[in-house]
Scaffold this motif. Structure first.
Motif, PDB file in Angstrom:
ATOM      1  N   ASP A 165       0.802  -0.993   0.111  1.00  0.00           N
ATOM      2  CA  ASP A 165       0.091  -0.091   0.127  1.00  0.00           C
ATOM      3  C   ASP A 165       0.782   1.129   0.172  1.00  0.00           C
ATOM      4  OD1 ASP A 165      -1.872   2.081   0.270  1.00  0.00           O
ATOM      5  OD2 ASP A 165      -2.647   1.088   2.209  1.00  0.00           O
ATOM      6  N   GLN A 166       0.997   1.828  -1.110  1.00  0.00           N
ATOM      7  CA  GLN A 166       1.812   3.077  -1.067  1.00  0.00           C
ATOM      8  C   GLN A 166       1.117   4.289  -0.539  1.00  0.00           C
ATOM      9  OE1 GLN A 166       4.813   3.079  -2.163  1.00  0.00           O
ATOM     10  NE2 GLN A 166       4.524   0.650  -2.471  1.00  0.00           N
ATOM     11  N   THR A 167      -0.063   4.244  -0.114  1.00  0.00           N
ATOM     12  CA  THR A 167      -0.769   5.234   0.655  1.00  0.00           C
ATOM     13  C   THR A 167      -0.401   5.482   2.092  1.00  0.00           C
ATOM     14  OG1 THR A 167      -2.929   4.100   0.997  1.00  0.00           O
ATOM     15  CG2 THR A 167      -2.745   5.477  -1.036  1.00  0.00           C
ATOM     16  N   ASN A 168       0.200   4.307   2.453  1.00  0.00           N
ATOM     17  CA  ASN A 168       0.511   4.359   4.001  1.00  0.00           C
ATOM     18  C   ASN A 168       1.821   5.021   4.408  1.00  0.00           C
ATOM     19  OD1 ASN A 168       2.239   2.381   3.221  1.00  0.00           O
ATOM     20  ND2 ASN A 168       1.417   1.069   4.739  1.00  0.00           N
ATOM     21  N   ILE A 169       2.607   5.500   3.369  1.00  0.00           N
ATOM     22  CA  ILE A 169       3.699   6.300   3.638  1.00  0.00           C
ATOM     23  C   ILE A 169       3.630   7.601   4.516  1.00  0.00           C
ATOM     24  CG2 ILE A 169       6.002   7.339   2.790  1.00  0.00           C
ATOM     25  CD1 ILE A 169       5.365   5.391   0.386  1.00  0.00           C
ATOM     26  N   ILE A 170       4.279   7.614   5.773  1.00  0.00           N
ATOM     27  CA  ILE A 170       4.392   8.751   6.647  1.00  0.00           C
ATOM     28  C   ILE A 170       5.249   9.851   6.230  1.00  0.00           C
ATOM     29  CG2 ILE A 170       4.343   9.893   9.036  1.00  0.00           C
ATOM     30  CD1 ILE A 170       3.503   6.843  10.071  1.00  0.00           C
ATOM     31  N   LYS A 171       6.562   9.086   5.974  1.00  0.00           N
ATOM     32  CA  LYS A 171       7.631  10.045   5.817  1.00  0.00           C
ATOM     33  C   LYS A 171       8.678   9.161   5.339  1.00  0.00           C
ATOM     34  CE  LYS A 171      10.954  12.257   8.922  1.00  0.00           C
ATOM     35  NZ  LYS A 171      11.233  12.710  10.302  1.00  0.00           N
ATOM     36  N   SER A 172       9.821   9.858   4.743  1.00  0.00           N
ATOM     37  CA  SER A 172      11.004   9.072   4.118  1.00  0.00           C
ATOM     38  C   SER A 172      12.366   9.548   4.993  1.00  0.00           C
ATOM     39  CB  SER A 172      11.032   9.337   2.738  1.00  0.00           C
ATOM     40  OG  SER A 172       9.876   8.863   1.967  1.00  0.00           O
ATOM     41  N   THR A 173      13.009   8.612   5.050  1.00  0.00           N
ATOM     42  CA  THR A 173      14.211   8.811   5.738  1.00  0.00           C
ATOM     43  C   THR A 173      15.473   9.074   4.878  1.00  0.00           C
ATOM     44  OG1 THR A 173      15.191   6.601   5.753  1.00  0.00           O
ATOM     45  CG2 THR A 173      13.668   7.232   7.452  1.00  0.00           C
ATOM     46  N   LYS A 174      16.485   9.645   5.379  1.00  0.00           N
ATOM     47  CA  LYS A 174      17.764   9.986   4.514  1.00  0.00           C
ATOM     48  C   LYS A 174      18.833   8.902   5.532  1.00  0.00           C
ATOM     49  CE  LYS A 174      16.499  14.488   4.397  1.00  0.00           C
ATOM     50  NZ  LYS A 174      16.759  15.705   5.011  1.00  0.00           N
ATOM     51  N   VAL A 175      19.858   8.861   4.721  1.00  0.00           N
ATOM     52  CA  VAL A 175      20.868   8.262   5.341  1.00  0.00           C
ATOM     53  C   VAL A 175      21.546   8.885   6.526  1.00  0.00           C
ATOM     54  CG1 VAL A 175      23.560   7.084   5.212  1.00  0.00           C
ATOM     55  CG2 VAL A 175      21.636   7.037   3.331  1.00  0.00           C
ATOM     56  N   GLY A 176      21.625   8.226   7.707  1.00  0.00           N
ATOM     57  CA  GLY A 176      22.009   8.840   8.814  1.00  0.00           C
ATOM     58  C   GLY A 176      21.145   9.396   9.549  1.00  0.00           C
ATOM     59  N   ASP A 177      19.775   9.511   9.377  1.00  0.00           N
ATOM     60  CA  ASP A 177      18.650  10.050  10.240  1.00  0.00           C
ATOM     61  C   ASP A 177      18.611   9.114  11.460  1.00  0.00           C
ATOM     62  OD1 ASP A 177      18.148  11.887   8.235  1.00  0.00           O
ATOM     63  OD2 ASP A 177      16.123  11.083   7.696  1.00  0.00           O
ATOM     64  N   GLN A 178      18.393   9.723  12.708  1.00  0.00           N
ATOM     65  CA  GLN A 178      18.370   8.878  13.823  1.00  0.00           C
ATOM     66  C   GLN A 178      16.682   8.628  13.988  1.00  0.00           C
ATOM     67  OE1 GLN A 178      20.369  10.578  17.208  1.00  0.00           O
ATOM     68  NE2 GLN A 178      18.882   9.671  18.870  1.00  0.00           N
ATOM     69  N   VAL A 232      17.803  -0.022   8.631  1.00  0.00           N
ATOM     70  CA  VAL A 232      18.278   0.812   9.643  1.00  0.00           C
ATOM     71  C   VAL A 232      19.376  -0.120  10.617  1.00  0.00           C
ATOM     72  CG1 VAL A 232      16.164   2.085  10.152  1.00  0.00           C
ATOM     73  CG2 VAL A 232      16.447  -0.382  11.029  1.00  0.00           C
ATOM     74  N   THR A 233      20.040   0.525  11.162  1.00  0.00           N
ATOM     75  CA  THR A 233      21.017  -0.194  12.191  1.00  0.00           C
ATOM     76  C   THR A 233      21.192   0.559  13.415  1.00  0.00           C
ATOM     77  OG1 THR A 233      23.438  -0.799  12.201  1.00  0.00           O
ATOM     78  CG2 THR A 233      23.009   1.357  10.991  1.00  0.00           C
ATOM     79  N   THR A 234      21.674  -0.113  14.281  1.00  0.00           N
ATOM     80  CA  THR A 234      21.986   0.495  15.538  1.00  0.00           C
ATOM     81  C   THR A 234      23.239   1.164  15.940  1.00  0.00           C
ATOM     82  OG1 THR A 234      22.894  -1.674  16.396  1.00  0.00           O
ATOM     83  CG2 THR A 234      20.608  -1.429  16.829  1.00  0.00           C
ATOM     84  N   GLU A 235      24.008   0.999  14.735  1.00  0.00           N
ATOM     85  CA  GLU A 235      25.416   1.603  14.996  1.00  0.00           C
ATOM     86  C   GLU A 235      25.384   2.991  14.294  1.00  0.00           C
ATOM     87  OE1 GLU A 235      28.416  -0.700  13.165  1.00  0.00           O
ATOM     88  OE2 GLU A 235      27.679  -2.474  14.141  1.00  0.00           O
ATOM     89  N   ALA A 236      25.825   4.245  15.153  1.00  0.00           N
ATOM     90  CA  ALA A 236      25.725   5.501  14.692  1.00  0.00           C
ATOM     91  C   ALA A 236      26.446   5.609  13.326  1.00  0.00           C
ATOM     92  CB  ALA A 236      26.324   6.491  15.744  1.00  0.00           C
ATOM     93  N   PRO A 237      26.199   6.325  12.487  1.00  0.00           N
ATOM     94  CA  PRO A 237      26.758   6.553  11.202  1.00  0.00           C
ATOM     95  C   PRO A 237      28.283   7.060  11.626  1.00  0.00           C
ATOM     96  CG  PRO A 237      25.072   8.181  11.256  1.00  0.00           C
ATOM     97  CD  PRO A 237      25.025   7.361  12.397  1.00  0.00           C
ATOM     98  N   ALA A 238      29.382   7.008  10.692  1.00  0.00           N
ATOM     99  CA  ALA A 238      30.654   7.627  10.950  1.00  0.00           C
ATOM    100  C   ALA A 238      30.639   9.048  10.541  1.00  0.00           C
ATOM    101  CB  ALA A 238      31.719   6.798  10.139  1.00  0.00           C
ATOM    102  N   VAL A 239      31.460   9.873  11.301  1.00  0.00           N
ATOM    103  CA  VAL A 239      31.660  11.534  11.038  1.00  0.00           C
ATOM    104  C   VAL A 239      32.430  11.523   9.598  1.00  0.00           C
ATOM    105  CG1 VAL A 239      32.069  13.632  11.843  1.00  0.00           C
ATOM    106  CG2 VAL A 239      31.460  11.980  13.383  1.00  0.00           C
ATOM    107  N   THR A 240      31.644  12.180   8.774  1.00  0.00           N
ATOM    108  CA  THR A 240      32.507  12.300   7.323  1.00  0.00           C
ATOM    109  C   THR A 240      33.424  13.611   7.630  1.00  0.00           C
ATOM    110  OG1 THR A 240      30.687  13.883   6.688  1.00  0.00           O
ATOM    111  CG2 THR A 240      30.374  11.578   5.886  1.00  0.00           C
ATOM    112  N   PRO A 241      34.319  13.699   6.690  1.00  0.00           N
ATOM    113  CA  PRO A 241      35.287  14.897   6.977  1.00  0.00           C
ATOM    114  C   PRO A 241      34.656  16.271   6.694  1.00  0.00           C
ATOM    115  CG  PRO A 241      36.431  13.233   5.541  1.00  0.00           C
ATOM    116  CD  PRO A 241      35.117  12.717   5.677  1.00  0.00           C
TER     117      PRO A 241
END
Length: 155
Positions: A94-107, A136-145
């Protein structure tokens, strides 16, 4: 004849008994009474073994989505490892049940996991949403330069 022999034997016994130190209780006699008191043997008292406290195994709190997926309550912080859709239920048809989209690194604040581990329940400002566990993962993303220059200075 028998009587005379008996009398002689009695006289002999009398002489022998008086020669053995038998006393009639005159002034030279001393009687010492020794009472033997048994020494009790100490029985060691066993040390008390403490009874371990019974700890009740907590029963996991569960809920169920509208589509019937059982969610086990579990508070964990997750991070998006890919772009993903957060949905109102654990279905992708069901494509109507989308609340929000995430981006890489979103907590994301996780509040539960589906029984099969395929879906994560998240809290979106008081609204429940569901995201596929593969995104999703439980590991925080690495800090980019590029982000390092905006970090707070080290003190």
């Amino acid at each position: 004849m028998k009587k005379s022999r008996l009398l002689i034997a009695l006289a002999g016994l009398t002489l022998v008994a008086s020669g053995c130190g038998y006393s009639t209780g005159g002034e030279d006699s001393t009687v010492t009474v020794i009472k033997a008191t048994p020494t009790p043997t100490a029985t060691p008292t066993p040390a008390a073994t403490p009874t371990p406290a019974v700890t009740a195994t907590p029963v996991p709190q569960t809920s169920q989505t509208a589509s019937g997926v059982k969610i086990i309550q579990k508070n964990v912080t997750y991070y998006a490892n890919n772009e993903a859709n957060i949905r109102t239920d654990c279905v992708t048809t069901d494509q109507t049940n989308i609340i929000k989209s995430t981006k890489v690194g979103d907590q994301l604040t996780g509040t539960g996991v589906s029984e099969d581990g395929q879906w994560i329940e998240v809290d979106l400002d008081g609204q429940k949403g569901y995201v596929s566990a593969q995104y999703v993962t439980t590991e925080a993303p690495a800090v980019t330069p590029a982000a390092e220059g905006t970090a707070a200075p080290v003190q």
